[in-house]
Design an enzyme around this catalytic site. Structure first.
Site, PDB file in Angstrom:
ATOM      1  N   ALA A  49       0.852  -1.191   0.000  1.00  0.00           N
ATOM      2  CA  ALA A  49       0.000   0.000   0.000  1.00  0.00           C
ATOM      3  C   ALA A  49       0.888   1.241   0.000  1.00  0.00           C
ATOM      4  CB  ALA A  49      -0.904  -0.001   1.231  1.00  0.00           C
ATOM      5  N   ILE A  50       0.641   2.133  -0.941  1.00  0.00           N
ATOM      6  CA  ILE A  50       1.488   3.329  -1.037  1.00  0.00           C
ATOM      7  C   ILE A  50       0.685   4.613  -0.894  1.00  0.00           C
ATOM      8  CG2 ILE A  50       3.250   2.196  -2.421  1.00  0.00           C
ATOM      9  CD1 ILE A  50       1.970   3.409  -4.900  1.00  0.00           C
ATOM     10  N   GLY A  51      -0.543   4.496  -0.409  1.00  0.00           N
ATOM     11  CA  GLY A  51      -1.341   5.693  -0.182  1.00  0.00           C
ATOM     12  C   GLY A  51      -2.338   5.981  -1.284  1.00  0.00           C
ATOM     13  N   ARG A  52      -3.076   7.051  -1.101  1.00  0.00           N
ATOM     14  CA  ARG A  52      -4.101   7.443  -2.063  1.00  0.00           C
ATOM     15  C   ARG A  52      -4.015   8.939  -2.339  1.00  0.00           C
ATOM     16  NH1 ARG A  52      -9.396   5.491   0.868  1.00  0.00           N
ATOM     17  NH2 ARG A  52      -8.152   6.050   2.687  1.00  0.00           N
ATOM     18  N   ASP A  86     -13.477  11.591   0.453  1.00  0.00           N
ATOM     19  CA  ASP A  86     -12.039  11.516   0.227  1.00  0.00           C
ATOM     20  C   ASP A  86     -11.493  12.729  -0.515  1.00  0.00           C
ATOM     21  OD1 ASP A  86     -12.425   9.074   1.354  1.00  0.00           O
ATOM     22  OD2 ASP A  86     -11.850   7.888  -0.397  1.00  0.00           O
ATOM     23  N   ALA A 144     -15.214   6.068   5.004  1.00  0.00           N
ATOM     24  CA  ALA A 144     -16.610   6.113   4.568  1.00  0.00           C
ATOM     25  C   ALA A 144     -17.509   6.779   5.599  1.00  0.00           C
ATOM     26  CB  ALA A 144     -17.108   4.698   4.276  1.00  0.00           C
ATOM     27  N   HIS A 185     -20.851  -6.915  33.137  1.00  0.00           N
ATOM     28  CA  HIS A 185     -19.823  -7.922  33.425  1.00  0.00           C
ATOM     29  C   HIS A 185     -20.388  -9.313  33.156  1.00  0.00           C
ATOM     30  CE1 HIS A 185     -16.537  -9.988  35.480  1.00  0.00           C
ATOM     31  NE2 HIS A 185     -17.475 -10.730  36.075  1.00  0.00           N
TER      32      HIS A 185
END
Length: 203
Positions: free
Chosen positions: A2-5, A45, A53, A177
């Protein structure tokens, strides 16, 4: 890998409008999601981080209300983020690294899920809950956790940051609990060294 957007704004005809962009190509908007063109609103975005989202959905609601003439603004104190791995990782508000970089006067409290009965019965003791608390006010400014279902549990942390809750508010809130959510209460109790499930005396 993953290198970003990055935002994709070409081909929309925005060059024929008054819309302005940041250096990284994001559409610039005000707190009502209105661009520099009085007829164009933008959300999601394309207007910048975090690219999530649920953040876009919240922005959309604000934009619609603004268009309808209501006095609203998109000014969240916290936006939750979740990494859907196993175990999950989730956080909201100021992170520990951000607090340290900004030189904020905070206390960091961490509670291991292994000290909670529900985690033991689930055979998922590989979790941890962390609170970032302002020393002077005891206000919770950040929450982070790792563990099964952390993405569900972060909602309480997000609410705490959004409502400017203090560690005392969290500690005095009775949690069911046995549940993993008890880690929020127990971590808050650690501010005074009062957690009943783990011995961490107040420094």
């Amino acid at each position: 890998m993953a290198i970003g957007r990055r935002p994709v704004t070409k081909g929309l005809g925005l060059e024929n409008t008054s819309v302005k962009f940041s250096e990284k190509g994001f559409v610039q908007v005000n707190s009502q999601l209105l661009t520099d063109d009085s007829n164009i609103y933008a959300i999601g975005d394309i207007v910048g981080n975090p690219m999530l989202a649920h953040k876009a959905s919240a922005e959309g609601k604000i934009a619609v209300e603004a268009i309808a003439g209501h006095k609203v603004a998109f000014e969240p104190a916290a936006i939750p983020s979740v990494v859907y791995t196993d175990p999950e990782v989730a956080w909201a508000g100021v992170t520990e690294n951000e607090a340290l970089k900004k030189g904020l006067n905070v206390e960091i409290h961490k509670f291991p899920w292994a000290a909670i009965g529900r985690a033991v019965t689930m055979d998922r003791t590989d979790g941890m809950t962390k609170l970032i608390v302002e020393k002077d006010t005891e206000r919770i400014i950040g929450v982070a956790m790792v563990g099964q279902g952390a993405g569900e549990l972060i909602a309480e942390g997000t609410l705490a940051v959004e409502m400017a809750a203090t560690a005392k508010d969290m500690a005095l809130t009775i949690h069911a609990h046995p549940t993993i959510s008890e880690t929020m209460m127990e971590t808050a109790e650690m501010v005074w060294g009062l957690s009943t499930s783990i011995y961490r005396p107040k420094k």
